[in-house]
Design a protein around this motif. Structure first.
Motif, short mmCIF file in Angstrom:
data_model
loop_
_atom_site.label_atom_id
_atom_site.label_comp_id
_atom_site.label_asym_id
_atom_site.label_seq_id
_atom_site.Cartn_x
_atom_site.Cartn_y
_atom_site.Cartn_z
N TYR A 257 0.83 -1.20 0.00
CA TYR A 257 0.00 0.00 0.00
C TYR A 257 0.86 1.25 0.00
O TYR A 257 0.71 2.14 -0.83
N ARG A 258 1.79 1.30 0.96
CA ARG A 258 2.63 2.50 1.11
C ARG A 258 3.40 2.81 -0.17
O ARG A 258 3.42 3.95 -0.64
N GLU A 259 4.03 1.78 -0.71
CA GLU A 259 4.92 2.03 -1.84
C GLU A 259 4.12 2.34 -3.11
O GLU A 259 4.43 3.27 -3.85
N THR A 260 3.05 1.57 -3.33
CA THR A 260 2.24 1.77 -4.54
C THR A 260 1.58 3.15 -4.52
O THR A 260 1.60 3.89 -5.52
N VAL A 261 1.01 3.52 -3.37
CA VAL A 261 0.30 4.80 -3.30
C VAL A 261 1.28 5.97 -3.40
O VAL A 261 1.02 6.96 -4.08
N SER A 262 2.44 5.84 -2.74
CA SER A 262 3.44 6.93 -2.84
C SER A 262 3.82 7.15 -4.29
O SER A 262 3.82 8.30 -4.78
N LEU A 263 4.13 6.09 -4.99
CA LEU A 263 4.56 6.22 -6.39
C LEU A 263 3.45 6.80 -7.26
O LEU A 263 3.69 7.66 -8.11
N ALA A 264 2.22 6.34 -7.01
CA ALA A 264 1.09 6.82 -7.83
C ALA A 264 0.84 8.32 -7.61
O ALA A 264 0.63 9.08 -8.57
#
Ligand SMILES: Cc1cc2nc3c(=O)[nH]c(=O)nc-3n(C[C@H](O)[C@H](O)[C@H](O)COP(=O)(O)OP(=O)(O)OC[C@H]3O[C@@H](n4cnc5c(N)ncnc54)[C@H](O)[C@@H]3O)c2cc1C
Length: 275
Positions: A257-264
């Motif tokens: 969640y953290r990594e995907t949302v940050s990148l998006a």
């Protein structure tokens, strides 16, 4: 239980005391009281004597020095959030911390030295190339916030040093993006936080990006930012960021969640900036 404690009347008296014994410095106490919590009762366990420092007026206040803002370590989060001197990109992250009651006692210095991975001022201060001044009886030294923070709850502060002030370079950013994501809107630790600062005139002249609450220490990649500015290669920057992430699942959120949302979120903002 009586706690061994001192309440020095001046910074010099405090530094003299810190030169001969180890003290837990107690500023607002909003992190200390939680970290020292005992689940089965109200008594708080402190391993060292306490030095209360909140009365030291010389460590308070916000000043505009022309090329820098000088922030006393005991300045409260609410004083930052409502300052008439500071720009919005500095006020906004402090305004989104905790609740008014906590912000009224929680200090700028406490958030830095606590060095929590979720400490919301750290990505901002790192993006701004802020420095801290640490003082002991022997004198002062200045360190970039990026160097001060080693990782989660660990800093390069020595036990006889107090953080006296934060020096923040003044920049003519033309815009910023700040996003803090948590379980609720108020009084919540970040699942992730993103600060993006930029100066865009005819072209994009400056760009800083920092991500908090993903790794143990906020992530900022100055070399990749420079390449991005020079080439406009969004995919290349996002790949570097993704490779720098080393999150883990915990009770606040999952690594994915953290990594995907940050990148998006960063991709979305960069696409606007580079369009
Ligand atoms: C309900 C609640 C909500 C919160 N919400 C947020 C939030 O949204 N975002 C966030 O980032 N944090 C949040 N916090 C954490 C906390 O409020 C902040 O980190 C705050 O800035 C800590 O400041 P303090 O003065 O209370 O620190 P203290 O608890 O007094 O000290 C924290 C640490 O820093 C050291 N220290 C303090 N001042 C100095 C100094 N001048 N020199 C050297 N060492 C020093 C202390 O010895 C201690 O190790 C929250 C806390 C609570 C209780």
């Amino acid at each position: 239980m009586t706690l061994e404690h001192i309440r020095p009347e001046s910074l010099h008296d405090l530094l003299k005391a810190m030169d001969t014994a180890d003290y837990t410095l107690f500023a607002g106490g909003t992190d200390l009281m939680i970290r020292k919590r005992q689940w089965q009762g109200a008594s708080r366990r402190f391993e060292e004597p306490i030095a209360f420092i909140n009365q030291l007026k010389e460590l308070r206040g916000i000043e505009d020095l022309g090329d820098h803002y000088r922030i006393g370590a005991l300045t409260t989060q609410e004083e930052m959030a409502t300052s008439g001197i500071l720009p919005d990109y500095l006020r906004d992250p402090y305004h989104q911390m905790a609740t008014l009651a906590i912000r009224n006692i929680a200090t700028v210095g406490g958030n830095i030295i606590n060095a929590a991975s979720v400490g919301d001022s750290l990505p901002l201060l790192m993006a701004l190339d802020a420095e801290v001044v640490l003082e002991s009886l022997a004198g002062e030294r200045t360190l970039p916030v990026t160097e001060l923070i080693i990782d989660k709850y660990r800093t390069r502060r020595k036990s006889n040093e107090i953080l006296t002030r934060v020096m923040i370079p003044k920049e003519d950013f033309t815009g910023y993006y700040y996003k803090k994501l948590g379980q609720r809107k108020a009084s919540i630790l970040s699942k992730l936080s993103i600060i993006l600062l930029y100066r865009k005139k005819e072209t994009l002249e400056d760009l800083r990006i920092a991500v908090g609450a993903v790794n143990d220490k906020p992530v900022r990649l100055p070399a990749a930012e420079k390449t991005l500015l020079a080439t406009g290669d969004l995919a290349g920057y996002l790949k570097s960021l993704s490779e720098a992430f080393e999150s883990a699942d915990d009770k606040r959120s999952t690594k994915e969640y953290r990594e995907t949302v940050s990148l998006a979120l960063i991709k979305q903002e960069l696409e606007k900036l580079f369009s």
